[in-house]
Design an enzyme around this catalytic site. Structure first.
Site, PDB file in Angstrom:
ATOM      1  CE  LYS A 246      -4.108   2.040   2.176  1.00  0.00           C
ATOM      2  NZ  LYS A 246      -3.843   3.418   1.865  1.00  0.00           N
ATOM      3  NE  ARG A 405     -14.467   4.012   1.638  1.00  0.00           N
ATOM      4  CZ  ARG A 405     -13.205   4.417   1.561  1.00  0.00           C
ATOM      5  NH1 ARG A 405     -12.221   3.606   1.894  1.00  0.00           N
ATOM      6  NH2 ARG A 405     -12.919   5.637   1.151  1.00  0.00           N
TER       7      ARG A 405
HETATM    8  P1  ATP Z   1      -6.150   5.870   3.286  1.00  0.00           P
HETATM    9  O1  ATP Z   1      -6.610   7.114   3.956  1.00  0.00           O
HETATM   10  O2  ATP Z   1      -5.866   4.721   4.197  1.00  0.00           O
HETATM   11  O3  ATP Z   1      -5.103   6.087   2.232  1.00  0.00           O
HETATM   12  P2  ATP Z   1      -8.253   6.075   1.519  1.00  0.00           P
HETATM   13  O4  ATP Z   1      -9.548   6.378   2.161  1.00  0.00           O
HETATM   14  O5  ATP Z   1      -7.516   7.176   0.900  1.00  0.00           O
HETATM   15  O6  ATP Z   1      -7.372   5.318   2.540  1.00  0.00           O
HETATM   16  P3  ATP Z   1      -8.863   3.517   0.606  1.00  0.00           P
HETATM   17  O7  ATP Z   1      -9.759   3.149  -0.478  1.00  0.00           O
HETATM   18  O8  ATP Z   1      -9.349   3.277   1.966  1.00  0.00           O
HETATM   19  O9  ATP Z   1      -8.460   5.024   0.402  1.00  0.00           O
HETATM   20  O10 ATP Z   1      -7.487   2.792   0.451  1.00  0.00           O
HETATM   21  C1  ATP Z   1      -7.027   2.537  -0.813  1.00  0.00           C
HETATM   22  C2  ATP Z   1      -6.086   3.633  -1.222  1.00  0.00           C
HETATM   23  O11 ATP Z   1      -4.761   3.181  -1.068  1.00  0.00           O
HETATM   24  C3  ATP Z   1      -6.240   3.889  -2.694  1.00  0.00           C
HETATM   25  O12 ATP Z   1      -7.154   4.935  -2.935  1.00  0.00           O
HETATM   26  C4  ATP Z   1      -4.843   4.237  -3.152  1.00  0.00           C
HETATM   27  O13 ATP Z   1      -4.690   5.652  -3.144  1.00  0.00           O
HETATM   28  C5  ATP Z   1      -3.943   3.662  -2.110  1.00  0.00           C
HETATM   29  N1  ATP Z   1      -3.121   2.534  -2.589  1.00  0.00           N
HETATM   30  C6  ATP Z   1      -1.791   2.398  -2.402  1.00  0.00           C
HETATM   31  N2  ATP Z   1      -1.330   1.265  -2.903  1.00  0.00           N
HETATM   32  C7  ATP Z   1      -2.375   0.611  -3.459  1.00  0.00           C
HETATM   33  C8  ATP Z   1      -2.510  -0.636  -4.146  1.00  0.00           C
HETATM   34  N3  ATP Z   1      -1.489  -1.457  -4.348  1.00  0.00           N
HETATM   35  N4  ATP Z   1      -3.751  -0.968  -4.588  1.00  0.00           N
HETATM   36  C9  ATP Z   1      -4.816  -0.143  -4.388  1.00  0.00           C
HETATM   37  N5  ATP Z   1      -4.740   1.037  -3.734  1.00  0.00           N
HETATM   38  C10 ATP Z   1      -3.531   1.429  -3.277  1.00  0.00           C
END
Ligand code: ATP
Length: 546
Positions: A246, A405
Site C-alpha cells: 500500500k 468501497r
Molecule cells: P487511506 O486514507 O488509508 O489512504 P483512503 O480512504 O484514501 O485510505 P482507501 O480506499 O481506503 O483510500 O485505500 C485505498 C487507497 O490506497 C487507494 O485509494 C490508493 O490511493 C492507495 N493505494 C496504495 N497502494 C495501493 C494498491 N497497491 N492498490 C490499491 N490502492 C492502493
C-alpha cells in the site's frame, strides 16, 4: 420544464423523509421530461450541475452570490450576510430577500431548466481577468428572473449544495422505476459512464442500451476503494489472495490513446500538466491504448517520501519544472480497466493482472499470491520496513467496481485511528493567530449526505498549516457570527483521536475525544468522508478490540 416546477419538486422532496417516497416522486417526474432536460434534471436534483467526470466547474463562492443577490434584491451585501446568518442557510435567505424585494423589473422571463443549465455552462466557460465580472452578470440575470422559491434552489445549485437529501442511490432507483429497467443494470451503466444524467437517457431507450455501455478513454471512471481488514480474515474467506504494497502516494488514473496521454486525480480532475515526467514514463512503457489505475509516489534516496510531497507536485502547476528537479515521482500501476477498445472491468482481477504484466514494460506494482497467512504477513512486514503504509489484500476473482468501497480490496496498516471529516465551520484564532482560523468544526455524513458535527479540532496545526488552510478555506465562508464562521463544506480533514464518545452536544450523538489534525485531504471530496454508521462502528469497536 420550468425552473419554478423544478423548485416545487425540490420543495416537496425536502419535506419528505422516507427514501421510498422520494424515489417515487423522482420516478414520477423523469418520464415527463424531454430528452434535453432529462439529464439536467437528474443532475440538478442531486445538487450537481455537470457530470462528475467533466472538467467543467461552476467555481462560485458565497461572496459572489451575496453580491448578486444584494444587487437583485436592492440590499447591501451586509444585509444579505445578516439574512444568511439569521436563517443559517443561503437558500432560505435568498428566498426571503426575493420575497420582500420591491418590483424593479417588468420584464421577468420565466426560467426553464434548460435555460438555467445554459447559463451555468456560460459561467463555467468564463475565463481570464474579467471572469468574475462576467459570472456576476450571469448570476444577476438568473436571480433577477427568479421567484422566491426558485431563488432558494437556484442559489443552492450555484453553490452545488442542494441540501434536499437526494443522493445517487435514490436517483439510480428512481431511474430504474421510471423506465422499468433492472436497478443493477442502471448501477452498472453508472459505474462506466459516471453520469446518471446520461444513464437516464439510455434507460429511457431500454435495458439493451444500458447493457451496452463501455468505459472510454479521456472520461475518468470513479476509483475502486478499500475497506479495513486483516490478512488472516481474507485468507480464511477466499483462500489464495493477492497482496500488494500500500503505497503512501497519490492515486491516479492514466488514459492513453495513440500518443495522447492524460492523467486524472482521485477526484477525477485532470492533472496531466502537473506530472509531465510520469506521463512520459507511462506513455513509453506501453504501446497500447489503455486506462491504468495506480499510485504515484515521491522517492528520494531510494525511499518513499510522505504523501504531501506528491500532492505538492499535483498542485503546483506553474512550478512543475522546479519541483521536478527536487522530487522524483514513480508510478506504481496495479490495475488495467481498458485495453485497445475493450472494457476490462468486468473481468476477474487475476485476468486483468495478467494483461497488465503483458502490456506494461515497467512500473507494474509487485504482487504476491498465496493462501499462506504467515508468508503474506512477512510481505506486510517487508512493506513497512521499506517505508510503505502497509499492504492491500485483493480477491482475485472480483471485477473492478468503480467508486465502490467493498470487501474485495482490503487495506492492512498499523492501527493509527484517523478519520476523514468535512470542515463545516471555524473560529478565529487568538493572539498572533487572530487573523487566521484557529479551530475547525468537523462533521461526518449520514446516509442522505447530511453533515453532522462530531467535534472541533484545534491541535496538531502548525502556523504554516493554519496559514495554508486559511488561504484554502476563506473563499468558502458562508456566514460569520462573532467568532464563529459557517463554511461551505468543501474541505476534508484527516484527524487522529483518542476515542469516540457518545455525546448529547452534537446531533450526530457522538464526539471525538482529543481530536488532532493530521492533514488536509485535498484528494478527497466531501462525499467520501466517514459516515455516521462508520462513526458508530468505531464507537462499538472500542469495546470489542481489546
Ligand atoms: P487511506 O486514507 O488509508 O489512504 P483512503 O480512504 O484514501 O485510505 P482507501 O480506499 O481506503 O483510500 O485505500 C485505498 C487507497 O490506497 C487507494 O485509494 C490508493 O490511493 C492507495 N493505494 C496504495 N497502494 C495501493 C494498491 N497497491 N492498490 C490499491 N490502492 C492502493
Amino acid at each position: 420544464m420550468e425552473f419554478a416546477a423544478f423548485s416545487r419538486v425540490c420543495e416537496q422532496l425536502e419535506g419528505l423523509s422516507g427514501r421510498l417516497e422520494m424515489i417515487d416522486l423522482i420516478a414520477s417526474v423523469l418520464p415527463t421530461l424531454p430528452d434535453e432536460e432529462l439529464p439536467i434534471f437528474v443532475r440538478f436534483v442531486m445538487g450537481r450541475v455537470f457530470p462528475d467526470w467533466s472538467p467543467q466547474k461552476l467555481g462560485i463562492g458565497p461572496n459572489l452570490l451575496y453580491e448578486a443577490i444584494g444587487y437583485v434584491a436592492g440590499r447591501k451585501k451586509a444585509e444579505v450576510v445578516a439574512a444568511v446568518n439569521e436563517t443559517g442557510d443561503v437558500g432560505c435567505a435568498v428566498e426571503q430577500l426575493l420575497a420582500t424585494k420591491s418590483q424593479t423589473s417588468f420584464f421577468v422571463e420565466p426560467l426553464s431548466l434548460a435555460g438555467v443549465y445554459a447559463d451555468f455552462t456560460r459561467i463555467a466557460r468564463t475565463d481570464g481577468s474579467r471572469s468574475q465580472r462576467e459570472k456576476l452578470k450571469i448570476i444577476k440575470g438568473l436571480l433577477g428572473n427568479a421567484g422566491a422559491l426558485e431563488g432558494r434552489y437556484l442559489s443552492r445549485l450555484l453553490l452545488e449544495e442542494l441540501r434536499i437529501g437526494v443522493g445517487e442511490g435514490n436517483v439510480r432507483d428512481a431511474i430504474a422505476g421510471a423506465f422499468d429497467v433492472d436497478a443493477a443494470l442502471v448501477a452498472h451503466a453508472h459505474q462506466a459512464l459516471n453520469d446518471l444524467g446520461e444513464v437516464a437517457l439510455l434507460a429511457r431507450t431500454g435495458a439493451a442500451a444500458l447493457q451496452d455501455v463501455h468505459i472510454a478513454p479521456f472520461r475518468p471512471v470513479k476509483m475502486m476503494l478499500a475497506q479495513q481488514g486483516t490478512i488472516a480474515g481474507m485468507v480464511e474467506d477466499h483462500g489464495a489472495v493477492a497482496v500488494e504494497y500500500k503505497y503512501d502516494g497519490t492515486r491516479f488514473q492514466f488514459h492513453k490513446v495513440g500518443d495522447e496521454c492524460r492523467m486524472y486525480s482521485r477526484r477525477l480532475e485532470e492533472v496531466t500538466g502537473a506530472v509531465p515526467d510520469v506521463i512520459e514514463q507511462l506513455c513509453t512503457a506501453t504501446t497500447h491504448d489503455v486506462i491504468l489505475d495506480g499510485e504515484v509516489i515521491a522517492v528520494s534516496e531510494g525511499r518513499p517520501r510522505p504523501f504531501q510531497f506528491v500532492l505538492r507536485r499535483f498542485r503546483r502547476k506553474h512550478e512543475v519544472e522546479a519541483a521536478m528537479e527536487k522530487i522524483e515521482l514513480v508510478p506504481n500501476v496495479f490495475d488495467v480497466l481498458y485495453l485497445d477498445g475493450e472494457t476490462l472491468i468486468d473481468r476477474p482481477f487475476s485476468e486483468r493482472r495478467e494483461v497488465l504484466t503483458e502490456i506494461l514494460s515497467e512500473y507494474v506494482a509487485p504482487q504476491w499470491v498465496s493462501d499462506d497467512t504467515g508468508a503474506l504477513e512477512a510481505v506486510y512486514q517487508d512493506a513497512l520496513d521499506a517505508g510503505h503504509e502497509g499492504v492491500m489484500v485483493k480477491t482475485r476473482g472480483a471485477a473492478y467496481t468503480p467508486g465502490v468501497r467493498g470487501r474485495n480490496w482490503i487495506k492492512v496498516k498499523p492501527a493509527v485511528d484517523t478519520i476523514d471529516l468535512a470542515v463545516v465551520g471555524a473560529e478565529w484564532g487568538e493572539g498572533r493567530r487572530a487573523h487566521l482560523f484557529g479551530s475547525f468544526l468537523l462533521a461526518c455524513q449520514d446516509e442522505s449526505g447530511e453533515l453532522l458535527p462530531v467535534g472541533k479540532v484545534a491541535t496538531g496545526l502548525s502556523d504554516e498549516d493554519l496559514a495554508f488552510i486559511y488561504r484554502h478555506l476563506k473563499e468558502f465562508v458562508v456566514a460569520e457570527k462573532g467568532k464563529e464562521i459557517v463554511l461551505e463544506p468543501k474541505a476534508v480533514f484527516e484527524v487522529g483521536y483518542a476515542e469516540v464518545q457518545k455525546s448529547p452536544n452534537y446531533v450526530s450523538g457522538y464526539a471525538l475525544r482529543f481530536p488532532r489534525f493530521v492533514r488536509l485531504r485535498e484528494d478527497k471530496s466531501v462525499a467520501e468522508i466517514e459516515t455516521l454508521g462508520g462513526v458508530a462502528a468505531r464507537y462499538e469497536q472500542q469495546f470489542t478490540s481489546v
